[in-house]
Design an enzyme around this catalytic site. Structure first.
Site, mmCIF file in Angstrom:
data_model
loop_
_atom_site.group_PDB
_atom_site.id
_atom_site.type_symbol
_atom_site.label_atom_id
_atom_site.label_comp_id
_atom_site.label_asym_id
_atom_site.label_seq_id
_atom_site.Cartn_x
_atom_site.Cartn_y
_atom_site.Cartn_z
ATOM 1 N N ASP A 175 8.963 -4.221 11.304
ATOM 2 C CA ASP A 175 10.183 -4.061 12.106
ATOM 3 C C ASP A 175 11.049 -5.320 12.023
ATOM 4 O O ASP A 175 12.274 -5.245 11.922
ATOM 5 C CB ASP A 175 9.832 -3.789 13.571
ATOM 6 C CG ASP A 175 9.152 -2.446 13.778
ATOM 7 O OD1 ASP A 175 9.261 -1.587 12.889
ATOM 8 O OD2 ASP A 175 8.510 -2.268 14.823
ATOM 9 N N SER A 181 0.831 -1.205 0.000
ATOM 10 C CA SER A 181 0.000 0.000 0.000
ATOM 11 C C SER A 181 0.863 1.252 0.000
ATOM 12 O O SER A 181 0.544 2.242 -0.671
ATOM 13 C CB SER A 181 -0.953 -0.002 1.203
ATOM 14 O OG SER A 181 -0.231 -0.001 2.422
ATOM 15 N N GLU A 182 1.979 1.231 0.735
ATOM 16 C CA GLU A 182 2.902 2.371 0.741
ATOM 17 C C GLU A 182 3.551 2.555 -0.627
ATOM 18 O O GLU A 182 3.718 3.685 -1.106
ATOM 19 C CB GLU A 182 3.977 2.156 1.808
ATOM 20 C CG GLU A 182 3.453 2.237 3.236
ATOM 21 C CD GLU A 182 4.446 1.726 4.264
ATOM 22 O OE1 GLU A 182 4.316 2.099 5.445
ATOM 23 O OE2 GLU A 182 5.344 0.947 3.899
#
Length: 475
Positions: A264, A197-198
């Site tokens: 992360d 999506s980014e």
């Protein structure tokens, strides 16, 4: 058996970014409040975990790798709780404590393993002078094998461009999990790891893999990146680099329990592997395996060396995955004793594309187990020319072994797998293309043993040659 290692003996990583504290309240929910249509949670447990850049550092520390954390926190209870957490995991905590801002804290309320509510306590660190962070980075950067800039848009990385330049000058790879659509901020970074999506928020909607590759390579060129890793949720991840074939990895997650902190984990393992001198393909393979572990846990979590070792060799323990020839013979013998139908195919599989994936899925449906025999690099050169293969044997086998349709992957050094097929003697030999069954290497051996030989079609328009042409045309 070809193995990837979860031990990083030469790695040392520096993490700089938005530091947070994640708090969890766990409780039972048995009724609706009479005051409003909301559940009543009887809190039975409280837990605190490192979040944001601190979770990145925790992920690295959990791999028994030296790591330092730089960031901004408040002079408050949350900041002190973070300091205690970091120290307990032997993380060098170099965070600057400010009396003007609180530590960024996220409180999650959960019941029956479901998140009911999240409360954010933050002012962010925008417009807070980051000169001290930059100066500290300049002093310490050369002692590390990789730098992670962990950007959650909270202001710690307002000087991100200067930070990238400091690392470039020192020759230290910079990895960034980007935030927002202004990728100009990250110009000159070594590797960005946007999720799908980014990525699409920056380059626009991508209708297929080819468009992801095309737009990703353009993004790399536009912002002077070395590489781009697009994480694609249930579709795995795709590594892109200029003048190199795309490297696709399917997801290894068996059950998605909670995606909190998964990004992360990916960037932590990536940076650790790169700092340890591993090739990008291996770094991505390890990161993908780690992500498959962490999404099966609740909340912000880390991956231990043992968990990573089990994940990257998850099939090894049951006799599946990438095997040497003698190991494959034993595994096939056991499978036949269980009455399983063995299907076998072969090829170079230089750049895995949707046609390959569809073909292998169809082949797998014809039996209980699928063996894929793969030409070694020298064998490919003899068949395809000196410019091939694009991906080396380890990379090609790693991708194939990650497919749900494939049970065993084995290399062969000859021009054809005739000898190997005669040793294995599958119940069904499958080949894709326009072959006649009698033209297929190993067919006579299979027929002589009472087996079958079948030809399957590839999807129209899907070929390694076409993929290479598209890559060359995008230069």
């Amino acid at each position: 058996m070809i193995q990837y290692s979860s031990k990083f003996n030469n790695a040392k990583v520096l993490v700089l970014g938005d530091v947070m504290l994640d708090r969890y309240w766990f409780g039972a929910t048995n009724r609706i409040s009479p005051e409003a249509p909301v559940p009543v949670v009887k809190v039975q447990g409280i837990e605190e975990r490192a979040g944001g850049a601190a979770n990145v550092a925790m992920n690295i520390a959990s791999l028994s790798v030296p790591v330092a954390l730089h960031g901004l926190i408040g002079q408050d209870d949350a900041g002190r709780a973070l300091d205690k957490l970091l120290n307990s995991h032997n993380i060098q905590n170099h965070c600057v404590a400010l009396d003007s801002h609180p530590t960024i804290t996220k409180l999650r309320i959960l019941s029956r393993h479901q998140q009911l509510l999240r409360l954010d306590f933050e002012e962010g660190f925008h417009h807070v002078a980051s000169d001290s962070l930059l100066a500290k980075l300049e002093q310490e950067i050369t002692a590390y094998g990789a730098l992670i800039l962990s950007d959650y848009g909270k202001g710690t990385l307002e000087s991100v461009q200067q930070m990238i330049q400091v690392a470039r000058k020192a020759g230290v790879p910079t990895l960034i999990d980007p935030k927002g659509t202004d990728f100009e901020r990250y110009r000159g970074a070594t590797l960005l790891t946007p999720n799908m999506s980014e990525f699409e928020a920056v380059v626009g909607h991508c209708k297929d893999d080819d468009e992801i590759v095309e737009k990703g390579l353009k993004l790399i060129a536009d912002f002077e990146l070395t590489a781009l890793l697009v994480t694609r949720s249930e579709k795995g991840m795709t590594l892109l680099r200029p003048n190199q074939a795309p490297f696709h990895l399917p997801t290894q997650a068996k059950e998605v329990y909670d995606v909190t902190g998964a990004g992360d984990t990916v960037i932590s393992v990536l940076a650790t592997a790169i700092a340890d001198g591993r090739p990008y393909e291996e770094a991505c393979y390890l990161a993908n395996a780690a992500a498959g572990v962490v999404v099966g846990k609740l909340g912000t979590s880390t991956v231990t060396p043992t968990e990573l070792e089990n994940a990257i060799h998850h099939r090894e323990e049951t006799g599946f995955g990438i095997l040497a020839e003698d190991e494959l013979k034993r595994a096939v013998e056991q499978a036949k004793q269980r009455g399983e139908k063995i299907v076998m195919t072969n090829g170079c599989f230089d750049i895995l594309h949707p046609g390959h994936v569809s073909y292998l899925e169809n082949a797998r449906k014809l039996g209980d187990r699928l063996i894929v025999a793969v030409n070694t690099d020298e064998s490919v050169k003899r068949l395809k020319g000196e410019s091939r293969p694009i991906n080396d044997l380890n990379a090609r086998m790693a991708v194939l072994a990650g497919l749900a349709s494939v049970d065993w992957v084995v290399p062969f050094a000859e021009d054809t797998p005739q000898r190997l097929i005669g040793e294995i003697l599958p119940n069904l030999l499958v080949k894709g293309g326009d072959y006649k069954p009698e033209e297929i290497a190993g067919s006579q051996e299979v027929w002589a043993n009472g087996g079958e030989v079948k030809v399957l079609n590839f999807e129209n328009g899907c070929s390694t040659t076409n993929v290479i042409k598209k890559i060359q045309a995008s230069k």
